[in-house]
Design a protein around this motif. Structure first.
Motif, PDB file in Angstrom:
ATOM      1  N   LEU A   6      25.451  23.328  35.832  1.00 22.56           N
ATOM      2  CA  LEU A   6      24.003  23.135  35.111  1.00 22.56           C
ATOM      3  C   LEU A   6      24.380  22.527  33.869  1.00 22.56           C
ATOM      4  O   LEU A   6      23.735  22.783  32.860  1.00 22.56           O
ATOM      5  CB  LEU A   6      23.384  24.678  34.976  1.00 22.56           C
ATOM      6  N   LEU A   7      25.161  21.546  33.604  1.00 23.09           N
ATOM      7  CA  LEU A   7      25.612  20.852  32.466  1.00 23.09           C
ATOM      8  C   LEU A   7      24.345  20.566  31.533  1.00 23.09           C
ATOM      9  O   LEU A   7      24.175  20.948  30.367  1.00 23.09           O
ATOM     10  CB  LEU A   7      26.827  20.177  32.395  1.00 23.09           C
ATOM     11  N   PRO A   8      23.587  19.696  32.163  1.00 23.95           N
ATOM     12  CA  PRO A   8      22.348  19.035  31.225  1.00 23.95           C
ATOM     13  C   PRO A   8      21.553  20.274  30.720  1.00 23.95           C
ATOM     14  O   PRO A   8      21.167  20.330  29.507  1.00 23.95           O
ATOM     15  CB  PRO A   8      21.545  18.263  32.154  1.00 23.95           C
ATOM     16  N   LEU A   9      21.207  21.054  31.336  1.00 28.19           N
ATOM     17  CA  LEU A   9      20.392  22.389  31.059  1.00 28.19           C
ATOM     18  C   LEU A   9      21.084  23.152  30.123  1.00 28.19           C
ATOM     19  O   LEU A   9      20.669  23.608  28.923  1.00 28.19           O
ATOM     20  CB  LEU A   9      20.016  23.204  32.301  1.00 28.19           C
ATOM     21  N   ASP A  10      22.503  23.520  30.622  1.00 27.63           N
ATOM     22  CA  ASP A  10      23.561  24.259  29.632  1.00 27.63           C
ATOM     23  C   ASP A  10      23.381  23.739  28.141  1.00 27.63           C
ATOM     24  O   ASP A  10      23.099  24.550  27.136  1.00 27.63           O
ATOM     25  CB  ASP A  10      24.589  24.352  30.241  1.00 27.63           C
ATOM     26  N   LYS A  20      22.841  25.918  15.456  1.00 29.01           N
ATOM     27  CA  LYS A  20      23.601  26.186  14.202  1.00 29.01           C
ATOM     28  C   LYS A  20      24.913  26.774  14.474  1.00 29.01           C
ATOM     29  O   LYS A  20      25.887  26.657  14.007  1.00 29.01           O
ATOM     30  CB  LYS A  20      22.738  26.995  13.346  1.00 29.01           C
ATOM     31  N   GLU A  21      25.011  27.625  15.651  1.00 28.60           N
ATOM     32  CA  GLU A  21      26.136  28.413  16.093  1.00 28.60           C
ATOM     33  C   GLU A  21      27.154  27.289  16.854  1.00 28.60           C
ATOM     34  O   GLU A  21      28.289  27.975  17.188  1.00 28.60           O
ATOM     35  CB  GLU A  21      25.773  29.623  16.945  1.00 28.60           C
ATOM     36  N   GLY A  22      26.564  26.370  17.526  1.00 25.57           N
ATOM     37  CA  GLY A  22      27.461  25.325  18.280  1.00 25.57           C
ATOM     38  C   GLY A  22      27.840  25.897  19.663  1.00 25.57           C
ATOM     39  O   GLY A  22      28.745  25.791  20.137  1.00 25.57           O
ATOM     40  N   LEU A  23      26.576  26.610  20.163  1.00 27.75           N
ATOM     41  CA  LEU A  23      26.938  27.220  21.620  1.00 27.75           C
ATOM     42  C   LEU A  23      26.070  26.337  22.584  1.00 27.75           C
ATOM     43  O   LEU A  23      25.019  26.132  22.237  1.00 27.75           O
ATOM     44  CB  LEU A  23      26.311  28.780  21.585  1.00 27.75           C
ATOM     45  N   ARG A  24      26.527  26.701  23.874  1.00 29.95           N
ATOM     46  CA  ARG A  24      25.964  26.375  24.943  1.00 29.95           C
ATOM     47  C   ARG A  24      25.327  27.695  25.435  1.00 29.95           C
ATOM     48  O   ARG A  24      25.560  28.508  25.084  1.00 29.95           O
ATOM     49  CB  ARG A  24      26.672  25.643  26.269  1.00 29.95           C
ATOM     50  N   LEU A  25      24.394  27.406  26.391  1.00 29.34           N
ATOM     51  CA  LEU A  25      23.656  28.663  26.800  1.00 29.34           C
ATOM     52  C   LEU A  25      24.342  29.487  27.491  1.00 29.34           C
ATOM     53  O   LEU A  25      24.363  30.640  27.189  1.00 29.34           O
ATOM     54  CB  LEU A  25      22.666  27.906  27.717  1.00 29.34           C
ATOM     55  N   PHE A  26      25.581  29.035  28.198  1.00 29.76           N
ATOM     56  CA  PHE A  26      26.470  29.822  29.163  1.00 29.76           C
ATOM     57  C   PHE A  26      27.526  30.321  28.012  1.00 29.76           C
ATOM     58  O   PHE A  26      28.282  31.240  28.313  1.00 29.76           O
ATOM     59  CB  PHE A  26      27.008  29.128  30.227  1.00 29.76           C
TER      60      PHE A  26
END
Length: 159
Positions: free
Chosen positions: A109-113, A123-129
């Motif tokens: 799910l990379l684009p959504l992630d 700000k945190e530099g996070l992906r959803l997963f």
């Protein structure tokens, strides 16, 4: 009382992208070679189809690759090259279950992630997963990678 806080440097999106690109090229090449070999064997066995059993399995291959390597050592080949690693939020090693959750988004799910990550956790530099698995991607110190922090090595050439 001594300050026991650790400083963790969050990896840049550029380093993370380059690590991802190296990983997909590596896994893609391996899967392509296996697919070609399977296709040759299929044709030799009298198969009429030009497709291989590995067609469409890139996501699964990447998922297994990232889960195994990042669950074992926190780094895929791309992350080793870029001197970054996946850890828990305290900078400690993750397990295979956590690695599987973290890897699912980038494998399937990379684009959504990434989009949700950029919009909600920029700000945190996070992906959803990363958020769902409570993981972060940090810069590593090349000289310290794989070595205990409380040990100094003296090499023969240092004598």
């Amino acid at each position: 009382m001594a300050d026991t806080r650790r400083t963790l440097h969050i990896a840049s999106w550029d380093d993370r992208f380059l690590a991802w690109l190296l990983d997909i090229l590596l896994v893609g090449a391996v899967l392509s070679a296996l697919g070609e070999a399977a296709g040759v064997f299929s044709l030799l066995a009298g198969g009429l189809s030009g497709t291989t059993p590995f067609t469409g399995l890139n996501g699964l291959g990447l998922f297994v690759y990232w889960t195994v390597l990042e669950g074992r050592q926190g780094q895929s080949v791309g992350k080793i090259v870029m001197s970054i690693a996946v850890t828990d939020e305290r900078g400690e090693a993750i397990d295979y279950v956590t690695a599987a959750i973290e890897s699912f988004g980038k494998a399937f799910l990379l684009p959504l992630d990434i989009l949700v990550g950029w919009l909600a956790y920029e700000k945190e530099g996070l992906r959803l997963f990363n958020k769902l698995s409570s993981t972060i991607v940090i810069e590593t110190d090349e000289e310290e990678t794989g070595k205990p922090r409380d040990v100094e090595y003296v090499y023969p050439s240092d004598k």
